[in-house]
Design a protein around this motif. Structure first.
Motif, PDB file in Angstrom:
ATOM      1  N   PRO A   1     -21.289 -15.024 -35.889  1.00  0.00           N
ATOM      2  CA  PRO A   1     -20.757 -14.105 -36.906  1.00  0.00           C
ATOM      3  C   PRO A   1     -21.373 -14.332 -38.288  1.00  0.00           C
ATOM      4  N   ALA A   2     -21.386 -13.258 -39.047  1.00  0.00           N
ATOM      5  CA  ALA A   2     -21.913 -13.315 -40.412  1.00  0.00           C
ATOM      6  C   ALA A   2     -20.948 -14.048 -41.339  1.00  0.00           C
ATOM      7  N   PHE A   3     -21.501 -14.562 -42.439  1.00  0.00           N
ATOM      8  CA  PHE A   3     -20.657 -15.208 -43.457  1.00  0.00           C
ATOM      9  C   PHE A   3     -20.631 -14.412 -44.755  1.00  0.00           C
ATOM     10  N   ASN A   4     -21.444 -13.337 -44.813  1.00  0.00           N
ATOM     11  CA  ASN A   4     -21.410 -12.473 -45.990  1.00  0.00           C
ATOM     12  C   ASN A   4     -21.838 -11.064 -45.581  1.00  0.00           C
ATOM     13  N   SER A   5     -21.627 -10.114 -46.467  1.00  0.00           N
ATOM     14  CA  SER A   5     -21.902  -8.715 -46.142  1.00  0.00           C
ATOM     15  C   SER A   5     -23.389  -8.436 -45.958  1.00  0.00           C
ATOM     16  N   ALA A   6     -24.233  -9.303 -46.513  1.00  0.00           N
ATOM     17  CA  ALA A   6     -25.680  -9.152 -46.334  1.00  0.00           C
ATOM     18  C   ALA A   6     -26.140  -9.646 -44.965  1.00  0.00           C
ATOM     19  N   ARG A   7     -25.250 -10.299 -44.245  1.00  0.00           N
ATOM     20  CA  ARG A   7     -25.519 -10.813 -42.891  1.00  0.00           C
ATOM     21  C   ARG A   7     -26.714 -11.775 -42.888  1.00  0.00           C
ATOM     22  N   GLU A   8     -26.754 -12.610 -43.903  1.00  0.00           N
ATOM     23  CA  GLU A   8     -27.814 -13.605 -44.014  1.00  0.00           C
ATOM     24  C   GLU A   8     -27.580 -14.735 -43.014  1.00  0.00           C
ATOM     25  N   TYR A   9     -28.619 -15.523 -42.807  1.00  0.00           N
ATOM     26  CA  TYR A   9     -28.538 -16.657 -41.883  1.00  0.00           C
ATOM     27  C   TYR A   9     -28.584 -17.956 -42.676  1.00  0.00           C
ATOM     28  N   ASN A  10     -27.572 -18.781 -42.466  1.00  0.00           N
ATOM     29  CA  ASN A  10     -27.535 -20.100 -43.089  1.00  0.00           C
ATOM     30  C   ASN A  10     -27.478 -21.153 -41.985  1.00  0.00           C
ATOM     31  N   ASP A  11     -27.358 -22.411 -42.367  1.00  0.00           N
ATOM     32  CA  ASP A  11     -27.337 -23.493 -41.380  1.00  0.00           C
ATOM     33  C   ASP A  11     -26.149 -23.361 -40.433  1.00  0.00           C
ATOM     34  N   VAL A  12     -25.045 -22.837 -40.935  1.00  0.00           N
ATOM     35  CA  VAL A  12     -23.849 -22.689 -40.098  1.00  0.00           C
ATOM     36  C   VAL A  12     -24.119 -21.692 -38.967  1.00  0.00           C
ATOM     37  N   ARG A  13     -24.658 -20.532 -39.319  1.00  0.00           N
ATOM     38  CA  ARG A  13     -24.978 -19.543 -38.284  1.00  0.00           C
ATOM     39  C   ARG A  13     -26.044 -20.070 -37.325  1.00  0.00           C
ATOM     40  N   LEU A  14     -27.014 -20.782 -37.850  1.00  0.00           N
ATOM     41  CA  LEU A  14     -28.108 -21.271 -37.002  1.00  0.00           C
ATOM     42  C   LEU A  14     -27.628 -22.297 -35.984  1.00  0.00           C
ATOM     43  N   LYS A  15     -26.621 -23.064 -36.331  1.00  0.00           N
ATOM     44  CA  LYS A  15     -26.039 -23.994 -35.351  1.00  0.00           C
ATOM     45  C   LYS A  15     -25.440 -23.226 -34.174  1.00  0.00           C
ATOM     46  N   SER A  16     -24.736 -22.138 -34.475  1.00  0.00           N
ATOM     47  CA  SER A  16     -24.169 -21.307 -33.411  1.00  0.00           C
ATOM     48  C   SER A  16     -25.268 -20.643 -32.595  1.00  0.00           C
ATOM     49  N   ILE A  17     -26.298 -20.192 -33.280  1.00  0.00           N
ATOM     50  CA  ILE A  17     -27.394 -19.495 -32.615  1.00  0.00           C
ATOM     51  C   ILE A  17     -28.092 -20.397 -31.599  1.00  0.00           C
ATOM     52  N   THR A  18     -28.265 -21.660 -31.941  1.00  0.00           N
ATOM     53  CA  THR A  18     -28.899 -22.607 -31.019  1.00  0.00           C
ATOM     54  C   THR A  18     -28.127 -22.695 -29.709  1.00  0.00           C
ATOM     55  N   ILE A  19     -26.815 -22.738 -29.809  1.00  0.00           N
ATOM     56  CA  ILE A  19     -25.988 -22.814 -28.598  1.00  0.00           C
ATOM     57  C   ILE A  19     -26.057 -21.507 -27.819  1.00  0.00           C
ATOM     58  N   ILE A  20     -26.008 -20.385 -28.521  1.00  0.00           N
ATOM     59  CA  ILE A  20     -26.096 -19.080 -27.860  1.00  0.00           C
ATOM     60  C   ILE A  20     -27.404 -18.965 -27.088  1.00  0.00           C
ATOM     61  N   ASN A  21     -28.492 -19.406 -27.678  1.00  0.00           N
ATOM     62  CA  ASN A  21     -29.781 -19.334 -26.991  1.00  0.00           C
ATOM     63  C   ASN A  21     -29.781 -20.153 -25.714  1.00  0.00           C
ATOM     64  N   LYS A  22     -29.172 -21.318 -25.748  1.00  0.00           N
ATOM     65  CA  LYS A  22     -29.102 -22.149 -24.550  1.00  0.00           C
ATOM     66  C   LYS A  22     -28.291 -21.445 -23.466  1.00  0.00           C
ATOM     67  N   MET A  23     -27.159 -20.886 -23.837  1.00  0.00           N
ATOM     68  CA  MET A  23     -26.331 -20.180 -22.856  1.00  0.00           C
ATOM     69  C   MET A  23     -27.075 -18.979 -22.293  1.00  0.00           C
ATOM     70  N   ASN A  24     -27.781 -18.263 -23.157  1.00  0.00           N
ATOM     71  CA  ASN A  24     -28.550 -17.101 -22.723  1.00  0.00           C
ATOM     72  C   ASN A  24     -29.633 -17.512 -21.729  1.00  0.00           C
ATOM     73  N   ASN A  25     -30.337 -18.598 -22.031  1.00  0.00           N
ATOM     74  CA  ASN A  25     -31.388 -19.065 -21.129  1.00  0.00           C
ATOM     75  C   ASN A  25     -30.861 -19.339 -19.735  1.00  0.00           C
ATOM     76  N   VAL A  26     -29.716 -19.967 -19.666  1.00  0.00           N
ATOM     77  CA  VAL A  26     -29.136 -20.298 -18.353  1.00  0.00           C
ATOM     78  C   VAL A  26     -28.633 -19.036 -17.653  1.00  0.00           C
ATOM     79  N   LEU A  27     -27.928 -18.182 -18.385  1.00  0.00           N
ATOM     80  CA  LEU A  27     -27.354 -16.987 -17.771  1.00  0.00           C
ATOM     81  C   LEU A  27     -28.427 -16.022 -17.272  1.00  0.00           C
ATOM     82  N   GLN A  28     -29.606 -16.028 -17.888  1.00  0.00           N
ATOM     83  CA  GLN A  28     -30.673 -15.137 -17.431  1.00  0.00           C
ATOM     84  C   GLN A  28     -31.053 -15.404 -15.975  1.00  0.00           C
TER      85      GLN A  28
END
Length: 384
Positions: A179-206
Motif C-alpha cells: 500500500p501507498a503511504f502518500n497520495s503521490a504513491r511514492e516508494y520508500n523503504d517501508v513499501r520496498l520491504k513489503s515489495i520484496t516479500i510480494i515478489n518472493k510469493m509471486n515467484n513461488v505462486l507462478q
C-alpha cells in the motif's frame, strides 16, 4: 519443497465453503490451545468475541488479520491451514516458529461474518475506519498493533470474481499490494520491504497458477488499513484471494493463500537489490475488471417487435438462507462485452431468448430462461 502438496496435506477439513463465522472456527481454535497462545482481545458491536492467536519465539514479529470484511473468508481458511502446518514436526515449521513471532486475529469482524456482510453490525466498512477508529473492532486492531509493535503486517482479504490479470485475461486468483503511504504513491523503504516479500510469493505462486497473480490498485486512502499502517511506517502487505476455475467455494484458492503465507517467510530479511525488486513488482500485472460469472453470446431477442442479436451476462449473488450460502445467478448487463470474459461462456447460436413470456432478458431477474424453447438455463447454468 512441494508447496501445493503441503497445502493439501495440512488443509483443515472442518472449514469448507465461504460461509465461515465464529461458531465455525471456535472448534478449530480450541484444538490449537495446547500449542498456541489464544487470547480474547475484545468484543464486536454485537458482543461476539474477537480472538488473537500467537505462536513462535523469534525476533521478527508479524501481525496478520483476516475477515475484516465478514464475507471474505478464504484467507481465514488459508491461515488455519498454515497454523495446522505449524503444529507439525516439519523442519520448515520449526524454523518459522524459532525465527518469528506470529500474532493473528483470524476473524476481526465476527458480526459481519455471521451476517455474511462486508460491513460490521453498525454498517461500517472497517477498512474505511482505520484513521478515525470509530468501531470497536478497529479499536481492537489499533490496540493490538500498538502493543505488539509488529515488523510487518499481513492484511488478508478476498476479491470478487470480476477481477482478472491485465493483458493475460485470466482470473486473478491471488493478488497483492504494497500500500501507498502518500497520495503521490511514492516508494520508500517501508513499501520496498513489503515489495520484496510480494515478489518472493509471486515467484513461488507462478509455479502453480502462472499469470494468475495480480497487483492490486495502490490509490491512496488514509482511511484504509493498509495505507494507514504503511503511513505509520509498518511494512504492510495486502493479500486478496480471488477466483480459480470452478472454485466458487474457494477451497482450492485457500491452498494458494497457504502457499503465499509459507513462501513469505523465506523472503523476510533477505538481502535484495532494491531497483530489481521494484521492477519485478511493477511487472506483476494489475488487477483488471474483465470477468463475469456467465456470458451468453449471440442471443436473439425481440424488443419492441424488433429482432436483435445481443450478448448478456449473469452474475452470482451470494445469499445466506437457512444457515447455508446460496449462489443466486441474476442477469446483470446487456452489451457487446468484447473486452470481457466469462468464467463460463455459452454460444447460443442466434437462438431466441424466452423467459416468463418475454423474449428479452430483464436486468436484476433470475438467470432462468430458454433458448429456442429447447435449451433450458437454470440459475445461470445450462441444463443438460
Amino acid at each position: 519443497m512441494d508447496y501445493l502438496q503441503l497445502a493439501t496435506h495440512y488443509l483443515v477439513e472442518d472449514l469448507k465453503g465461504k460461509y465461515i463465522h465464529l461458531d465455525t472456527i471456535l472448534p478449530v481454535i480450541d484444538r490449537l490451545k495446547s500449542d498456541f497462545e489464544i487470547t480474547e482481545i475484545g468484543k464486536s458491536v454485537q458482543n461476539r468475541s474477537i480472538y488473537q492467536i500467537k505462536i513462535g519465539t523469534g525476533k521478527t514479529k508479524i501481525l496478520m488479520w483476516s475477515q475484516m470484511h465478514g464475507n471474505e473468508s478464504t484467507t481465514t481458511k488459508g491461515v488455519f491451514d498454515f497454523f495446522n502446518f505449524l503444529l507439525s514436526d516439519e523442519k520448515e515449521a520449526s524454523r518459522i516458529k524459532k525465527e518469528y513471532t506470529l500474532l493473528c486475529i483470524p476473524m476481526l469482524n465476527p458480526d459481519g461474518a455471521y451476517l455474511y456482510t462486508r460491513e460490521n453490525a453498525s454498517n461500517v466498512d472497517l477498512n474505511r475506519d482505520a484513521f478515525n477508529a470509530t468501531q470497536p473492532e478497529m479499536q481492537v486492531l489499533h490496540a493490538i498493533n500498538k502493543s505488539f509493535d509488529p515488523d510487518y503486517c499481513y492484511n488478508l482479504h478476498d476479491q470478487r470474481t470480476i477481477f482478472g490479470t491485465e493483458e493475460f485475461n485470466l482470473p486473478a486468483t491471488v493478488s497483492f499490494l504494497s500500500p501507498a503511504f502518500n497520495s503521490a504513491r511514492e516508494y520508500n523503504d517501508v513499501r520496498l520491504k513489503s515489495i520484496t516479500i510480494i515478489n518472493k510469493m509471486n515467484n513461488v505462486l507462478q509455479n502453480y497458477i502462472p499469470n494468475q497473480i495480480g497487483r492490486f490498485d495502490d490509490s491512496y486512502n488514509i482511511n484504509c488499513t493498509g495505507d494507514y499502517f504503511t503511513t505509520q511506517m509498518t511494512p504492510t502487505i495486502l493479500f486478496e484471494a480471488g477466483h480459480y476455475q470452478n472454485d466458487y467455494p474457494r477451497d482450492q484458492v485457500r491452498k494458494y493463500i497457504f502457499i503465499a503465507l509459507l513462501s513469505s517467510f523465506n523472503a523476510i530479511n533477505e538481502n535484495v537489490i532494491v531497483d530489481n525488486e521494484l521492477i519485478k513488482y511493477l511487472n506483476i500485472p494489475q488487477n483488471n475488471k474483465c470477468f463475469y460469472d456467465f456470458i451468453y453470446k449471440n442471443v436473439k431477442i425481440i424488443d419492441n417487435s424488433e429482432e436483435k442479436i445481443i450478448n448478456f451476462v449473469a452474475q452470482y449473488n451470494e445469499v445466506v438462507q437457512d444457515g447455508q450460502l446460496k449462489y443466486i445467478a441474476t442477469i446483470d448487463k446487456l452489451d457487446d462485452l468484447q473486452n470481457f470474459k466469462g468464467h463460463i461462456e455459452y454460444d447460443c447460436a442466434y437462438g431466441l431468448f424466452s423467459s416468463q413470456g418475454l423474449n428479452y432478458p430483464v436486468l436484476g431477474e433470475a438467470a432462468n430462461f430458454f433458448i429456442d424453447n429447447l435449451t433450458e438455463f437454470n440459475n445461470g447454468l445450462k441444463i443438460i
